[in-house]
Write an enzyme that holds these catalytic residues in place. Structure first.
Site, short mmCIF file in Angstrom:
data_model
loop_
_atom_site.label_atom_id
_atom_site.label_comp_id
_atom_site.label_asym_id
_atom_site.label_seq_id
_atom_site.Cartn_x
_atom_site.Cartn_y
_atom_site.Cartn_z
N ALA A 1 0.46 -1.14 -0.10
CA ALA A 1 -0.14 0.45 0.12
C ALA A 1 0.93 0.99 -0.03
O ALA A 1 1.88 1.41 0.41
CB ALA A 1 -1.33 -0.19 1.89
N GLY B 1 0.24 -5.35 0.93
CA GLY B 1 -0.81 -5.51 0.00
C GLY B 1 -0.31 -5.61 -1.59
O GLY B 1 -1.46 -6.29 -2.34
N GLU C 1 -0.39 -9.81 -0.86
CA GLU C 1 -1.87 -9.65 -0.76
C GLU C 1 -3.07 -10.15 -2.20
O GLU C 1 -3.71 -10.26 -2.32
CB GLU C 1 -2.72 -8.76 0.32
CG GLU C 1 -2.25 -8.81 1.54
CD GLU C 1 -3.02 -8.29 2.54
OE1 GLU C 1 -2.66 -6.66 1.95
OE2 GLU C 1 -3.25 -8.48 3.30
N GLU D 1 4.29 -5.94 7.18
CA GLU D 1 3.00 -4.48 7.71
C GLU D 1 3.50 -4.54 9.76
O GLU D 1 3.45 -2.85 9.88
CB GLU D 1 2.51 -5.08 8.02
CG GLU D 1 0.69 -4.49 6.65
CD GLU D 1 1.49 -6.26 5.69
OE1 GLU D 1 2.37 -7.06 5.46
OE2 GLU D 1 0.67 -5.95 4.94
N1 T1G Z 1 4.27 3.46 0.23
C1 T1G Z 1 4.82 4.70 -0.15
N2 T1G Z 1 6.10 5.16 -0.35
C2 T1G Z 1 7.38 3.64 -0.62
C3 T1G Z 1 6.42 2.28 -0.16
C4 T1G Z 1 5.67 2.15 0.27
N3 T1G Z 1 4.92 1.05 0.26
N4 T1G Z 1 7.50 1.97 -0.35
C5 T1G Z 1 8.46 2.54 -0.59
N5 T1G Z 1 8.62 3.71 -1.00
C6 T1G Z 1 9.71 5.36 -1.45
C7 T1G Z 1 10.76 4.98 -0.13
O1 T1G Z 1 9.94 5.90 0.34
C8 T1G Z 1 11.32 5.78 -1.49
O2 T1G Z 1 10.85 6.95 -0.87
C9 T1G Z 1 11.49 4.73 -2.78
O3 T1G Z 1 10.10 4.46 -2.54
C10 T1G Z 1 12.18 3.54 -2.33
O4 T1G Z 1 11.76 2.89 -1.96
C11 T1G Z 1 -2.80 -3.53 2.92
C12 T1G Z 1 -1.70 -2.44 4.65
C13 T1G Z 1 9.98 -2.29 -2.04
C14 T1G Z 1 11.18 -3.48 -0.84
O5 T1G Z 1 6.45 -2.37 3.78
O6 T1G Z 1 10.54 -2.36 1.23
O7 T1G Z 1 1.12 -3.07 2.48
O8 T1G Z 1 13.24 8.58 -0.48
O9 T1G Z 1 14.57 3.28 -0.86
O10 T1G Z 1 15.24 -0.10 -1.14
O11 T1G Z 1 -1.63 -4.46 3.74
O12 T1G Z 1 11.12 -0.11 -0.72
O13 T1G Z 1 13.25 7.34 -3.26
O14 T1G Z 1 11.51 9.47 -1.78
O15 T1G Z 1 13.06 1.38 0.30
O16 T1G Z 1 14.56 -0.66 -4.12
C15 T1G Z 1 4.05 -3.11 3.07
C16 T1G Z 1 8.07 -1.17 2.28
C17 T1G Z 1 3.11 -1.10 2.77
C18 T1G Z 1 7.49 -1.92 1.87
C19 T1G Z 1 11.99 -1.42 -2.17
N6 T1G Z 1 5.07 -2.61 2.53
N7 T1G Z 1 9.02 -0.68 1.10
O17 T1G Z 1 13.47 -1.07 -1.51
O18 T1G Z 1 14.17 1.38 -2.31
S1 T1G Z 1 1.42 -1.48 4.04
C20 T1G Z 1 5.90 -2.30 3.21
C21 T1G Z 1 10.26 -1.39 1.13
C22 T1G Z 1 0.76 -2.55 3.54
C23 T1G Z 1 -1.45 -3.68 3.47
C24 T1G Z 1 -0.77 -2.05 3.78
C25 T1G Z 1 11.33 -1.16 0.28
C26 T1G Z 1 10.51 -1.58 -1.02
P1 T1G Z 1 12.33 7.55 -1.99
P2 T1G Z 1 13.25 2.19 -1.25
P3 T1G Z 1 14.22 -0.37 -2.39
#
Ligand code: T1G
Length: 655
Positions: free
Chosen positions: A68, A107, A110, A130
Site C-alpha cells: 500500500a 498489499g 495480498e 506490515e
Molecule cells: N509506500 C510509499 N512509498 C514507498 C513505499 C510504500 N509502500 N515503499 C517504498 N517507498 C518509497 C521510499 O520512501 C523511497 O522513496 C522509494 O520508494 C524507494 O524505496 C494493505 C497495509 C519495496 C523493498 O512496508 O520494503 O501494504 O526516498 O529506498 O531499496 O496490507 O521500499 O526515493 O522518495 O526502500 O529498492 C507494506 C516498504 C506497506 C514495503 C524497495 N509494504 N518498502 O526497496 O527502495 S503496508 C512495505 C520496502 C501495506 C496492506 C498494507 C522497499 C522495497 P524516496 P527504497 P529499495
C-alpha cells in the site's frame, strides 16, 4: 493488439487470449488510488471482452508491488479500496495468474494471494512487513496466507515481517512455481491452460490442520518476540481466527484491527522511522555527486572493532586487507575474523561456501605497504590522537592519491586527524558501533575539509555493507554520544533529586528500552567512563552541576557486573537493588541539602526525553545533524531507544 490503458499507472495488452495487466507506479508500484482504480477498469474490460479468456498480473521494473502507499495512510480512504479490488480478483470468473517479477510486499503479496495461481521469478522476494509499520495486513493476508501455508508458518511470517525468497515461498506453498526468466510469458501460458478449468480460490480453501503443540509453540514464540508491541500480537490472533471463523468474518475483523492500528501512536512512530531511514544518508546538494569506485577496503587494526568491520566489509562483497603491526598480531586478527564467520555458519546466518568465499577475499598482513591496493582505508586502532595522526601520515605515503582515509574514532576530533595529513579532503569519519558486523548504525562524519565525493563514497560503502548511515558533523562524541551524555546527566540529576537507579531503569524498560540505563552501565563496566571523567576534571566548569555518585562507586571498587557490584549488586549473578547504593545516594542528597521528592515513571521518562530532545535541538542548530529523523535513527539503532516510540525527537514532538 495495441496497448490498452486503464489509468495513468495501469496498462494492458492481450496476448493469445490473455490480458497481461501491468502496474507501473514508480518507485515501487505501490497500490495508490490510481492503481486500484486502474485494476478495477482492467477487470471491467476482461469481464466483458470475449477475446480475453484469462488475465496475468505483473509489475513494471524490478518490483511487483511494494505494498500500500504509505504516504496515503494519514489521508481519508478513496474507493475502490484494496480489499475491494482483491475480493473481485478472487471471485473473478476468468482465471487470474500473478506473475511475480520482483518484491511482492504487504498489499502486493495480498494481491497475489487473491490470484488463482502464482508464479515467481527466482529472484523475487515475498513477505508481509506490515508489523514493522505498527499495523497488521489490511487486505486479507491474515486470512488467506494460513489457507496456503498452515497456521504456524503464517504466524511466523506475518508477526516477524520476514521476507522469503521465491524458493522458500514455493516450499511453503505461497507460490505455485518458480522460473528463472520470462515470468510473464510463463504466467500467460498457465493462465491460458486454466481456461475452462475449476479455479483454486485461496479464500475458499480450508486452513490445514496443525498439531496443537506446534501451533501453540509458534504462537508463543511469536508473542515473545513481539516485545510488547501490539501489531504482532494482533497478527497472531487474526491468523488463528482464520482456522475457526468463516472468511468474511475473518476479513472483517482483520480490516477493523488494521484501521484501528493504522491510527495508533505506535504506527505513526514506525511510519516516521520508515521515512527517516529512506531520508538518512541523503545529503542536500550532493544528489548529483558520483561516488568513487571502491573494490578493496584496507582495515588498520583487527581487534574487536576492526575484525567486526572486516566481516561487514566481506559481507558487502569487498576484498579486505587487514593490517597489524606484527605477524603474530596479524595471525590473531585473521583468527578473530574467521572466528566471527564460523559463528555465522554455526547460527545458520551463513553457509560454508559463503564463509570460504569471504576468506578468499581476505588478507591479513603486517606489511602496511599492501595498502597501496586499497581504495578506502578504515583505521580502527587505539583511540589516541597521536597514534591516529601518525598512522594517517604514514598512510599518506602508501596509499594511492585518490584513495580515501576513514577514521573510526569515537571521541577524538577527526578534523585534527585530517589536518595532520597531506590531503585532508580525502579524510572522512566512519563511526561504527560494536559489534560492527551486527550493529546497523554508522555515523558518517563529514569533516571540515571532506570532499563531496569522499562523503558520497563513504555513504555508498556503508549502504553496501548493509548499514544505516547517518551523516553527522564534527562534534565531541558525534550525534549519539552527545545525546547519550545529556541523557545520562539528566538521569544522574534525578538520582540526587529523589529517584533511585532501579526506579529510573524500570521506567525506561516500561517505556520500551531493552534495558535501563544503570543496568547497561553495570554491564559495560564503569571504569572507562571514570577514567575519562578524571581526565576532564581539570577543565570542567566548576559552576556546572556535577553528580559524583558514579565516581564514588568506582572509588569503592564497584565497577559493575564483572566486579559483582556497581549500581546494583549481583548475588549469584542476579541483578538486585543494593541498600548500600541507596544509602550512598541519600548521603549525597544530604550533603547537598537536596530535599528528595518522589518521581513517577511518566515524570522520569518525560524528563529524560526532554533532555535528549533539547540536546537534539542543539545539534540541529549547530548543523551537526541535518534532520530530527537522523537523530531518532541514531538513538534507535545505536542506543536501544524503542523504535515504536519513533525516537526522542519524534516522541518529544508528540508530547
Ligand atoms: N509506500 C510509499 N512509498 C514507498 C513505499 C510504500 N509502500 N515503499 C517504498 N517507498 C518509497 C521510499 O520512501 C523511497 O522513496 C522509494 O520508494 C524507494 O524505496 C494493505 C497495509 C519495496 C523493498 O512496508 O520494503 O501494504 O526516498 O529506498 O531499496 O496490507 O521500499 O526515493 O522518495 O526502500 O529498492 C507494506 C516498504 C506497506 C514495503 C524497495 N509494504 N518498502 O526497496 O527502495 S503496508 C512495505 C520496502 C501495506 C496492506 C498494507 C522497499 C522495497 P524516496 P527504497 P529499495
Amino acid at each position: 493488439m495495441p496497448d490498452l490503458r486503464f489509468s495513468d499507472t495501469i496498462s494492458g495488452s492481450v496476448r493469445n487470449g490473455v490480458l497481461v495487466v501491468t502496474i507501473d507506479n514508480p518507485p515501487v508500484n505501490a497500490t495508490s488510488a490510481d492503481v486500484r482504480a486502474g485494476l478495477m477498469a482492467a477487470l471491467d474490460r476482461a469481464e466483458v471482452d470475449a477475446t480475453v479468456q484469462a488475465i496475468a498480473l505483473t509489475g513494471a521494473g524490478n518490483t511487483f508491488v511494494g505494498g500500500a502507499d504509505i504516504k496515503e495512510f494519514g489521508k481519508p480512504p478513496v474507493e475502490p479500496t484494496l480489499p475491494q479490488v482483491i475480493e473481485r480478483i478472487e471471485a473473478f470468473r476468468k482465471a487470474a495468474v500473478a506473475a511475480i517479477n520482483g518484491a511482492a510486499l504487504g498489499g502486493g503479496c495480498e494481491l497475489t494471494l487473491a490470484c488463482h495461481h502464482r508464479i515467481a521469478l527466482s529472484s523475487a522476494k515475498i513477505g508481509l512487513p506490515e508489523v514493522k509499520l505498527g499495523i497488521v495486513p489490511g487486505a486479507g493476508a491474515t486470512q488467506r496466507l494460513p489457507r496456503l501455508t498452515g497456521t504456524p508458518a503464517a504466524i511466523e511470517l506475518i508477526s516477524s515481517a520476514r521476507l522469503v525468497g521465491a524458493g522458500e515461498a514455493r516450499s511453503l506453498g505461497i507460490v505455485d512455481a518458480v522460473v528463472d526468466a520470462d515470468v510473464v510469458g510463463a504466467a500467460a501460458e498457465v493462465a491460458k491452460g486454466l481456461v475452462g478449468k475449476p479455479l483454486r480460490r485461496t479464500g475458499a480453501l480450508t486452513v490445514p490442520d496443525a498439531p496443537a503443540d506446534t501451533l501453540e509453540k509458534a504462537a508463543a514464540d511469536a508473542a515473545r518476540k513481539a516485545k510488547g508491541q501490539r501489531a504482532p500480537l494482533e497478527a497472531i490472533r487474526l491468523v488463528r481466527l482464520a482456522a475457526t471463523a468463516p472468511l468474511a468474518e475473518g476479513l472483517a475483523e482483520e480490516r477493523r484491527t488494521f484501521l484501528e492500528l493504522r491510527d495508533s501512536d505506535e504506527a505513526a512512530a514506525l511510519r516516521h522511522v520508515f521515512f527517516a531511514e529512506r531520508a538518512a544518508g541523503k545529503v542536500d546538494g550532493l544528489e548529483t555527486v558520483k561516488a568513487r569506485k571502491v573494490d578493496v577496503i584496507g582495515i588498520v587494526g583487527t581487534g574487536l572493532m576492526g575484525s567486526g568491520i572486516a566481516v561487514a566489509a566481506l559481507n558487502g562483497g569487498y576484498r579486505v586487507i587487514g593490517v597489524e603491526q606484527t605477524q603474530d598480531a596479524a595471525d590473531k586478527g585473521r583468527e578473530r575474523i574467521s572466528g566471527l564467520l564460523d559463528k555465522a555458519v554455526q547460527t545458520g546466518r551463513l553457509d560454508a561456501a559463503g564463509r570460504d568465499g569471504r576468506l578468499q577475499r581476505l588478507t591479513v598482513t603486517s606489511d602496511a605497504s599492501e595498502l597501496a591496493a586499497a581504495d578506502l582505508v578504515i583505521e580502527a586502532v587505539f583511540d589516541d590522537l597521536v597514534v591516529k595522526t601518525e598512522l594517517f601520515q604514514r598512510l599518506d605515503n602508501i596509499v594511492r592519491p585518490d584513495a580515501i582515509l576513514a577514521t573510526n574514532t569515537s571521541y577524538l576530533d577527526p578534523n585534527a586527524i585530517a589536518a595532520a595529513t597531506a590531503h585532508p579532503e580525502r579524510v572522512v569519519g566512519l563511526h561504527f558501533f560494536s559489534p560492527a558486523h551486527i550493529m546497523r548504525l554508522v555515523e558518517v562524519v563529514n569533516c571540515a575539509k571532506s570532499a563531496p565525493d569522499v562523503l558520497v563514497t563513504a555513504l555508498a560503502v556503508a549502504k553496501k555493507l548493509g548499514k544505516l548511515p547517518v551523516v553527522c558533523g564534527v562534534t565531541e562524541g558525534f550525534i549519539g554520544n552527545r545525546i547519550f551524555s545529556a541523557y545520562r546527566r539528566e538521569a544522574e540529576f534525578m538520582l540526587e533529586d529523589g529517584a533511585l537507579p532501579h526506579e529510573i531503569d524500570a521506567a525506561l524498560e516500561a517505556y520500551g528500552f531493552p534495558m535501563g540505563l544503570f543496568a547497561v552501565y553495570d554491564m559495560a563496566g564503569l571504569e572507562i567512563a571514570w577514567a575519562k571523567r578524571k581526565r576532564q576534571a581539570a577543565t570542567r566548569d566548576p559552576a556546572a552541576r556535577y553528580v559524583d555518585i558514579a565516581d564514588r562507586l568506582c572509588e569503592a571498587g564497584r565497577f559493575g557486573q564483572k566486579a559483582g557490584k556497581g549500581w546494583y549488586v549481583y548475588p549469584n549473578g542476579k541483578r538486585s537493588v543494593d541498600p548500600d547504593v541507596t544509602a550512598l545516594i541519600e548521603q549525597v542528597r544530604a550533603e547537598k541539602d537536596i530535599e528528595p521528592r518522589h518521581f513517577n515513571a511518566d515524570e522520569i521518562t518525560a524528563r529524560l526525553l526532554k533532555a535528549m530532545s533539547d540536546e537534539g535541538e542543539a545539534l540541529l542548530a549547530e548543523g551537526v545533524a541535518a534532520r530530527p529523523g537522523d537523530i531518532d535513527l541514531v538513538m534507535i539503532n545505536g542506543y536501544g531507544f524503542p523504535s515504536h516510540r519513533g525516537g526522542p525527537m519524534f516522541a518529544a514532538g508528540r508530547r
